[in-house]
Design a protein around this motif. Structure first.
Motif, short mmCIF file in Angstrom:
data_model
loop_
_atom_site.label_atom_id
_atom_site.label_comp_id
_atom_site.label_asym_id
_atom_site.label_seq_id
_atom_site.Cartn_x
_atom_site.Cartn_y
_atom_site.Cartn_z
N GLN A 272 0.83 -1.21 0.00
CA GLN A 272 0.00 0.00 0.00
C GLN A 272 0.87 1.26 0.00
O GLN A 272 0.57 2.23 -0.70
N ILE A 273 1.93 1.22 0.78
CA ILE A 273 2.80 2.40 0.89
C ILE A 273 3.47 2.70 -0.44
O ILE A 273 3.53 3.87 -0.88
N TYR A 274 3.98 1.69 -1.12
CA TYR A 274 4.71 1.92 -2.36
C TYR A 274 3.80 2.17 -3.57
O TYR A 274 4.14 2.97 -4.44
N PHE A 275 2.64 1.49 -3.61
CA PHE A 275 1.91 1.46 -4.88
C PHE A 275 0.46 1.95 -4.83
O PHE A 275 -0.10 2.24 -5.88
N LEU A 276 -0.16 2.03 -3.67
CA LEU A 276 -1.54 2.51 -3.61
C LEU A 276 -1.53 3.97 -3.17
O LEU A 276 -1.70 4.29 -2.00
N THR A 277 -1.35 4.83 -4.14
CA THR A 277 -1.20 6.25 -3.82
C THR A 277 -2.47 6.85 -3.22
O THR A 277 -2.42 7.86 -2.52
N ARG A 278 -3.63 6.26 -3.49
CA ARG A 278 -4.87 6.81 -2.95
C ARG A 278 -5.06 6.47 -1.47
O ARG A 278 -5.95 7.00 -0.81
N VAL A 279 -4.23 5.54 -0.96
CA VAL A 279 -4.30 5.16 0.45
C VAL A 279 -3.27 5.96 1.23
O VAL A 279 -2.07 5.90 0.92
N PRO A 280 -3.69 6.72 2.25
CA PRO A 280 -2.71 7.48 3.05
C PRO A 280 -1.70 6.53 3.69
O PRO A 280 -2.08 5.48 4.24
N LYS A 281 -0.44 6.89 3.62
CA LYS A 281 0.60 6.01 4.16
C LYS A 281 0.41 5.76 5.65
O LYS A 281 0.62 4.64 6.15
#
Length: 474
Positions: free
Chosen positions: A119-128
């Motif tokens: 999620q951190i590297y590739f799901l930009t719509r998800v807040p880190k």
């Protein structure tokens, strides 16, 4: 009684004192059941520890989390498949920022770390911070505050790394593919660039494949499906006259018509494998590696009431399931045979069939779009054993084809070791068969006059398959 881990989570999440939240351990379990991220981590753990197929494990976990909304179910699905496609890259980064070797990290913790890292590297719509916090909470709940602190430290370093040095998803996928597989793909597809393109094609989301047995009613079914599932899109297949491609349709088993027997779930490339046999009304056909019967059912439709389809497989339980599935679709195999082709023909008669399909067991490398766990499931040492098995099945099942009959060999692999090499060995040892153009007019439109065909995601929009056509000498 609240454990130390429970108290740590209560402080972090600021649980209130309502009766529902008094037992922190119950709260943690509820969170794990109800969030997309913890469902995804549970699937990843089952794949890693038990060798489960991702699709089956995901369906099971989502079934147990029926309260999840559709957007959360979609997020869980995306996390599972994205993480598996880039697992090699993700775990290399986790190990880089970890204070301990990866093999000393608990498997459940590794699953949460990998899902969060994806999620951190590739799901930009998800807040880190959301990916970090939920993973830390889940780890703290199951392993205590100390291990939760370890997860927090690793994921915060990963978040900083992702901010500083963004990574292209396709590059991460290529890096995650085992070196032996990259080399085998390059050898089979024509070089490193072709191998990278094939791996990158697995990043494209796949449509759900639907087979309409009565091809004349396909447009009617598209209208019915669209009317009852307005959030989904349905379109005709690229090649198969039976194929519908569905997007954003949820569980296909829940769609209109799946209880009627008129439809089945079958990817278009799989349909093409069955149709490549060119079976027509009145033919007597053998499905030599029938499995659960998707291709058997389509062959039964093609030959009609005046023809017959026999189904063989080495697993009796699969044949039992095949009969049930075909009955649901209002078909029935003439005979079923539990056969170990490496030992002989069993009860299958020699020279009895007009056409025979051998969809042989294989590495499955052509299906990495739907089964990214294959990256970890297969090793280079599997290929010689698989080729030996495929050659044995092909040679034995070929004896069931009558003189002048048609034989098609197929695998859901694109590797030359399981494709052209097996074909060459068969022709060398079986002079009673010759390579022959596909008798199917459908396949002839894709590769006119060819006796071998490799289906590829980028070229055909299907999974990767290899097909070869033979004819028994008269």
């Amino acid at each position: 009684t609240v454990s130390p881990a429970g108290r740590a989570i209560r402080r972090r999440r600021r649980f209130d004192s309502s009766p529902k939240l008094r037992d922190a351990s119950v709260c943690v379990l509820d969170v794990e059941r109800l969030t997309a991220r913890t469902v995804a981590a549970a699937v990843l753990l089952r794949v890693a520890q038990k060798g489960a197929f991702a699709a089956a494990a995901l369906e099971s976990e989502l079934g147990a989390a029926a309260q999840l909304e559709s957007r959360d179910r979609a997020l869980a699905t995306e996390i599972v498949y994205g993480t598996l496609r880039t697992m090699g890259f993700l775990e290399s980064r986790i190990e880089k920022f970890s204070s301990r070797p990866l093999d000393r990290v608990d498997p459940k913790v590794r699953a949460h770390l990998a899902a969060a890292a994806y999620q951190i590297y590739f799901l930009t719509r998800v807040p880190k911070f959301a990916a970090v916090n939920e993973a830390v909470d889940a780890v703290s709940g199951s392993h205590g505050a100390k291990v939760g602190g370890f997860a927090n430290a690793v994921l915060r370093k990963i978040a900083a790394d992702a901010e500083k040095d963004p990574v292209v998803f396709g590059d991460a996928m290529t890096a995650s593919a085992p070196a032996w597989l990259r080399e085998a793909l390059a050898r089979s597809l024509g070089g490193d660039d072709a191998a990278k393109a094939f791996i990158a094609s697995a990043a494209e989301p796949t449509d759900v494949g639907i087979c309409v047995y009565d091809a004349s009613k396909r447009d009617e079914w598209i209208s019915r499906l669209a009317a009852t599932s307005p959030d989904a899109t349905f379109r005709v297949g690229e090649f198969s006259p039976h194929a519908i491609r569905a997007k954003n349709a949820g569980r296909p088993q829940d769609l209109e018509g799946f209880g009627s027997g008129a439809l089945s779930i079958q990817e278009e490339g799989s349909q093409l494998v069955a149709l490549s046999l060119g079976a027509t009304s009145g033919d007597v056909v053998l499905d030599a590696c029938a499995g659960r019967g998707n291709k058997t059912a389509l062959l039964a439709y093609e030959v009609g009431a005046s023809g017959a389809v026999d189904a063989a497989d080495s697993h009796p339980k699969k044949l039992e399931r095949l009969v049930i599935e075909l009955q649901r679709a209002h078909f029935k195999p003439r005979e079923t045979f539990a056969v170990d082709w490496t030992l002989g023909l069993g009860d299958v008669s020699e020279r009895a069939y007009d056409r025979a399909l051998i969809d042989a067991p294989c590495s499955g490398t052509g299906t990495i779009r739907r089964r990214p766990e294959i990256f970890a499931r297969r090793t280079e040492s599997d290929l010689p054993a698989l080729a030996t098995l495929q050659s044995a099945i092909l040679a034995r099942a070929a004896q069931a084809v009558r003189p002048g009959g048609v034989l098609v060999y197929a695998v859901c692999s694109v590797l030359v070791d399981e494709c052209e090499n097996v074909v060459a060995a068969f022709l060398e040892k079986n002079p009673s068969f010759i390579s022959a153009p596909f008798s199917s007019s459908l396949v002839s439109k894709i590769a006119e006059g060819a006796s071998m065909l490799r289906l590829l995601p980028a070229a055909h929009g299907t999974e990767g398959y290899f097909l070869a056509s033979f004819r028994a000498r008269r």
